[in-house]
Design a protein around this motif. Structure first.
Motif, PDB file in Angstrom:
ATOM      1  N   ASP A  83       7.559   6.013 -10.127  1.00  0.00           N
ATOM      2  CA  ASP A  83       8.317   4.818 -10.222  1.00  0.00           C
ATOM      3  C   ASP A  83       8.759   4.447  -8.662  1.00  0.00           C
ATOM      4  OD1 ASP A  83       9.282   2.224 -11.125  1.00  0.00           O
ATOM      5  OD2 ASP A  83      11.308   2.795 -11.498  1.00  0.00           O
ATOM      6  N   PHE A  84       8.055   4.696  -7.923  1.00  0.00           N
ATOM      7  CA  PHE A  84       8.305   4.668  -6.409  1.00  0.00           C
ATOM      8  C   PHE A  84       8.464   3.044  -6.068  1.00  0.00           C
ATOM      9  CE2 PHE A  84       7.743   4.360  -1.753  1.00  0.00           C
ATOM     10  CZ  PHE A  84       8.817   5.420  -1.292  1.00  0.00           C
ATOM     11  N   ARG A  85       9.264   2.467  -5.390  1.00  0.00           N
ATOM     12  CA  ARG A  85       9.474   0.989  -5.264  1.00  0.00           C
ATOM     13  C   ARG A  85      10.398   0.769  -3.995  1.00  0.00           C
ATOM     14  NH1 ARG A  85      12.416   2.700  -9.187  1.00  0.00           N
ATOM     15  NH2 ARG A  85      14.623   2.019  -9.404  1.00  0.00           N
ATOM     16  N   ALA A  86      10.051  -0.393  -3.378  1.00  0.00           N
ATOM     17  CA  ALA A  86      10.685  -0.973  -2.218  1.00  0.00           C
ATOM     18  C   ALA A  86      11.464  -1.928  -2.650  1.00  0.00           C
ATOM     19  CB  ALA A  86       9.814  -1.400  -1.032  1.00  0.00           C
ATOM     20  N   VAL A  87      12.842  -2.133  -2.221  1.00  0.00           N
ATOM     21  CA  VAL A  87      13.804  -2.993  -2.809  1.00  0.00           C
ATOM     22  C   VAL A  87      14.632  -3.648  -1.482  1.00  0.00           C
ATOM     23  CG1 VAL A  87      14.246  -2.419  -5.178  1.00  0.00           C
ATOM     24  CG2 VAL A  87      15.707  -1.432  -3.413  1.00  0.00           C
ATOM     25  N   GLN A 146      11.237  -3.999   9.950  1.00  0.00           N
ATOM     26  CA  GLN A 146      11.310  -3.956   8.393  1.00  0.00           C
ATOM     27  C   GLN A 146      12.425  -2.969   8.175  1.00  0.00           C
ATOM     28  OE1 GLN A 146       7.999  -4.388   5.667  1.00  0.00           O
ATOM     29  NE2 GLN A 146       8.924  -2.501   4.695  1.00  0.00           N
ATOM     30  N   ARG A 147      13.462  -3.396   7.372  1.00  0.00           N
ATOM     31  CA  ARG A 147      14.453  -2.684   6.789  1.00  0.00           C
ATOM     32  C   ARG A 147      14.226  -2.731   5.341  1.00  0.00           C
ATOM     33  NH1 ARG A 147      15.481  -5.647  10.272  1.00  0.00           N
ATOM     34  NH2 ARG A 147      16.374  -7.476   8.925  1.00  0.00           N
ATOM     35  N   THR A 148      14.291  -1.319   4.598  1.00  0.00           N
ATOM     36  CA  THR A 148      14.029  -1.328   3.110  1.00  0.00           C
ATOM     37  C   THR A 148      14.783  -0.197   2.520  1.00  0.00           C
ATOM     38  OG1 THR A 148      11.520  -1.683   4.111  1.00  0.00           O
ATOM     39  CG2 THR A 148      11.889  -0.909   1.454  1.00  0.00           C
ATOM     40  N   VAL A 149      14.988  -0.382   1.417  1.00  0.00           N
ATOM     41  CA  VAL A 149      15.549   0.656   0.426  1.00  0.00           C
ATOM     42  C   VAL A 149      14.602   1.191  -0.309  1.00  0.00           C
ATOM     43  CG1 VAL A 149      17.279   1.323  -1.042  1.00  0.00           C
ATOM     44  CG2 VAL A 149      17.877  -0.449   0.879  1.00  0.00           C
ATOM     45  N   PHE A 150      13.983   2.379  -0.146  1.00  0.00           N
ATOM     46  CA  PHE A 150      13.107   3.025  -1.015  1.00  0.00           C
ATOM     47  C   PHE A 150      13.921   3.541  -2.088  1.00  0.00           C
ATOM     48  CE2 PHE A 150      10.757   2.806   2.717  1.00  0.00           C
ATOM     49  CZ  PHE A 150       9.435   2.185   2.333  1.00  0.00           C
ATOM     50  N   GLU A 151      13.541   3.052  -3.502  1.00  0.00           N
ATOM     51  CA  GLU A 151      13.977   4.028  -4.731  1.00  0.00           C
ATOM     52  C   GLU A 151      12.726   4.390  -5.653  1.00  0.00           C
ATOM     53  OE1 GLU A 151      16.220   0.629  -6.679  1.00  0.00           O
ATOM     54  OE2 GLU A 151      17.851   0.920  -5.475  1.00  0.00           O
ATOM     55  N   GLY A 152      13.211   5.646  -6.483  1.00  0.00           N
ATOM     56  CA  GLY A 152      12.251   6.088  -7.392  1.00  0.00           C
ATOM     57  C   GLY A 152      12.907   7.195  -8.190  1.00  0.00           C
ATOM     58  N   ILE A 153      12.102   7.810  -8.794  1.00  0.00           N
ATOM     59  CA  ILE A 153      12.438   9.018  -9.597  1.00  0.00           C
ATOM     60  C   ILE A 153      11.767  10.306  -9.071  1.00  0.00           C
ATOM     61  CG2 ILE A 153      12.594  10.027 -11.888  1.00  0.00           C
ATOM     62  CD1 ILE A 153      14.517   7.645 -11.524  1.00  0.00           C
ATOM     63  N   THR A 154      12.486  11.373  -8.739  1.00  0.00           N
ATOM     64  CA  THR A 154      11.678  12.494  -8.328  1.00  0.00           C
ATOM     65  C   THR A 154      11.030  13.451  -9.591  1.00  0.00           C
ATOM     66  OG1 THR A 154      13.422  14.114  -8.635  1.00  0.00           O
ATOM     67  CG2 THR A 154      13.440  12.970  -6.367  1.00  0.00           C
ATOM     68  N   ARG A 155      10.115  14.056  -9.083  1.00  0.00           N
ATOM     69  CA  ARG A 155       9.298  14.821 -10.297  1.00  0.00           C
ATOM     70  C   ARG A 155      10.186  15.795 -11.060  1.00  0.00           C
ATOM     71  NH1 ARG A 155       4.965  11.977 -11.233  1.00  0.00           N
ATOM     72  NH2 ARG A 155       3.987  11.362  -9.413  1.00  0.00           N
ATOM     73  N   THR A 156      11.378  15.751 -10.457  1.00  0.00           N
ATOM     74  CA  THR A 156      12.577  16.635 -11.446  1.00  0.00           C
ATOM     75  C   THR A 156      13.377  15.412 -12.286  1.00  0.00           C
ATOM     76  OG1 THR A 156      13.826  16.749  -9.451  1.00  0.00           O
ATOM     77  CG2 THR A 156      12.408  18.574  -9.901  1.00  0.00           C
ATOM     78  N   SER A 157      12.933  14.504 -12.189  1.00  0.00           N
ATOM     79  CA  SER A 157      13.870  13.523 -12.962  1.00  0.00           C
ATOM     80  C   SER A 157      14.980  13.048 -12.435  1.00  0.00           C
ATOM     81  CB  SER A 157      14.010  13.881 -14.350  1.00  0.00           C
ATOM     82  OG  SER A 157      12.576  14.049 -15.032  1.00  0.00           O
ATOM     83  N   ALA A 205       0.765  -1.231  -0.066  1.00  0.00           N
ATOM     84  CA  ALA A 205      -0.042   0.108   0.118  1.00  0.00           C
ATOM     85  C   ALA A 205       0.796   1.206  -0.012  1.00  0.00           C
ATOM     86  CB  ALA A 205      -0.765   0.036   1.157  1.00  0.00           C
ATOM     87  N   ILE A 206       2.060   1.417   0.672  1.00  0.00           N
ATOM     88  CA  ILE A 206       2.897   2.361   0.713  1.00  0.00           C
ATOM     89  C   ILE A 206       3.415   2.721  -0.617  1.00  0.00           C
ATOM     90  CG2 ILE A 206       5.139   2.858   1.621  1.00  0.00           C
ATOM     91  CD1 ILE A 206       4.516   1.912   4.239  1.00  0.00           C
ATOM     92  N   VAL A 207       3.721   1.637  -1.334  1.00  0.00           N
ATOM     93  CA  VAL A 207       4.247   1.827  -2.708  1.00  0.00           C
ATOM     94  C   VAL A 207       3.465   2.131  -3.562  1.00  0.00           C
ATOM     95  CG1 VAL A 207       5.700   0.334  -4.542  1.00  0.00           C
ATOM     96  CG2 VAL A 207       6.230   0.136  -2.124  1.00  0.00           C
ATOM     97  N   THR A 208       2.307   1.804  -3.562  1.00  0.00           N
ATOM     98  CA  THR A 208       1.338   2.019  -4.597  1.00  0.00           C
ATOM     99  C   THR A 208       0.422   3.190  -4.321  1.00  0.00           C
ATOM    100  OG1 THR A 208      -0.503   0.444  -3.837  1.00  0.00           O
ATOM    101  CG2 THR A 208       1.009  -0.581  -5.315  1.00  0.00           C
ATOM    102  N   GLY A 209       0.539   3.610  -3.034  1.00  0.00           N
ATOM    103  CA  GLY A 209      -0.205   4.593  -2.509  1.00  0.00           C
ATOM    104  C   GLY A 209      -1.797   4.376  -2.106  1.00  0.00           C
ATOM    105  N   ASP A 210      -1.947   3.230  -1.824  1.00  0.00           N
ATOM    106  CA  ASP A 210      -3.347   2.565  -1.739  1.00  0.00           C
ATOM    107  C   ASP A 210      -3.866   3.179  -0.306  1.00  0.00           C
ATOM    108  OD1 ASP A 210      -5.595   0.978  -1.293  1.00  0.00           O
ATOM    109  OD2 ASP A 210      -4.747  -0.887  -1.699  1.00  0.00           O
ATOM    110  N   LEU A 211      -4.420   4.268  -0.335  1.00  0.00           N
ATOM    111  CA  LEU A 211      -4.970   4.904   0.985  1.00  0.00           C
ATOM    112  C   LEU A 211      -6.211   4.095   1.731  1.00  0.00           C
ATOM    113  CD1 LEU A 211      -4.709   8.640   0.211  1.00  0.00           C
ATOM    114  CD2 LEU A 211      -2.977   7.146   1.238  1.00  0.00           C
ATOM    115  N   ASP A 212      -6.850   3.436   0.984  1.00  0.00           N
ATOM    116  CA  ASP A 212      -8.064   2.446   1.438  1.00  0.00           C
ATOM    117  C   ASP A 212      -7.448   1.501   2.355  1.00  0.00           C
ATOM    118  OD1 ASP A 212      -9.768   4.356   0.477  1.00  0.00           O
ATOM    119  OD2 ASP A 212     -10.104   2.981  -1.331  1.00  0.00           O
TER     120      ASP A 212
END
Length: 173
Positions: free
Chosen positions: A116-120, A133-144, A70-77
């Protein structure tokens, strides 16, 4: 880590089962056993020292999987259903406790701020009252720009809901 040649005391029967091997996480949770149906229970090492092991509570594992997705996809429900009404969420970056409404807003902002926000490299240790939980979050900012941040969450659960989260992050999460 694997423990070999251990004696397991079957909690259902009280019977000792010597010569077993079990895979154990650092928190003491049995994650695999040989034979595969090895029971959780009391385990003795080769020197006769008792080690108490528990199995991963399936409900807590399902909560952890659902929250991460839900965090990665933005599933607020889904997040709203998982969060208890009186949840307390604390972040290391601002050291402020938030409630449910603010926590949902934070997750909503992730979808607005990143593409493209994701957890690896997700790793979990289960505890009697939740998980770490230990996680690396990766993605691309809106400024690319590429983005990567290490995060650790200590999550408390009760009655099938999340009651507290303490999140520690390195980077601009």
């Amino acid at each position: 880590m694997w423990l070999a040649n251990v004696t397991i005391i079957d909690p259902a029967t009280g019977r000792a089962e010597p010569g077993r091997s079990v895979q154990v996480e650092p928190t003491g949770v049995v994650v695999d056993g040989w034979p595969p149906d090895a029971p959780a229970g009391e385990v003795f090492d080769a020197d006769g020292h008792s080690l108490t092991l528990t199995t991963v509570p399936p409900r807590v594992a399902a909560i952890a999987d659902a929250l991460q997705a839900a965090i990665v996809t933005g599933d607020l429900d889904t997040v709203e259903r998982l969060y208890a009404e009186d949840i307390v969420i604390w972040h290391s970056y601002d050291r402020v406790e938030q409630g449910k409404t603010e926590g949902l807003a934070t997750i909503s902002a992730i979808q607005k701020d990143f593409e493209d926000f994701r957890a690896v490299d997700v790793r979990r240790d289960y505890l009697p009252d939740g998980y770490v939980q230990r996680t690396v979050f990766e993605g691309i900012t809106r400024t690319s720009e590429p983005f990567s941040a290490d995060a650790m969450m200590r999550v408390w659960t009760d009655g099938g809901q999340i009651t507290r989260i303490e999140e520690y992050s390195a980077g601009d999460l």
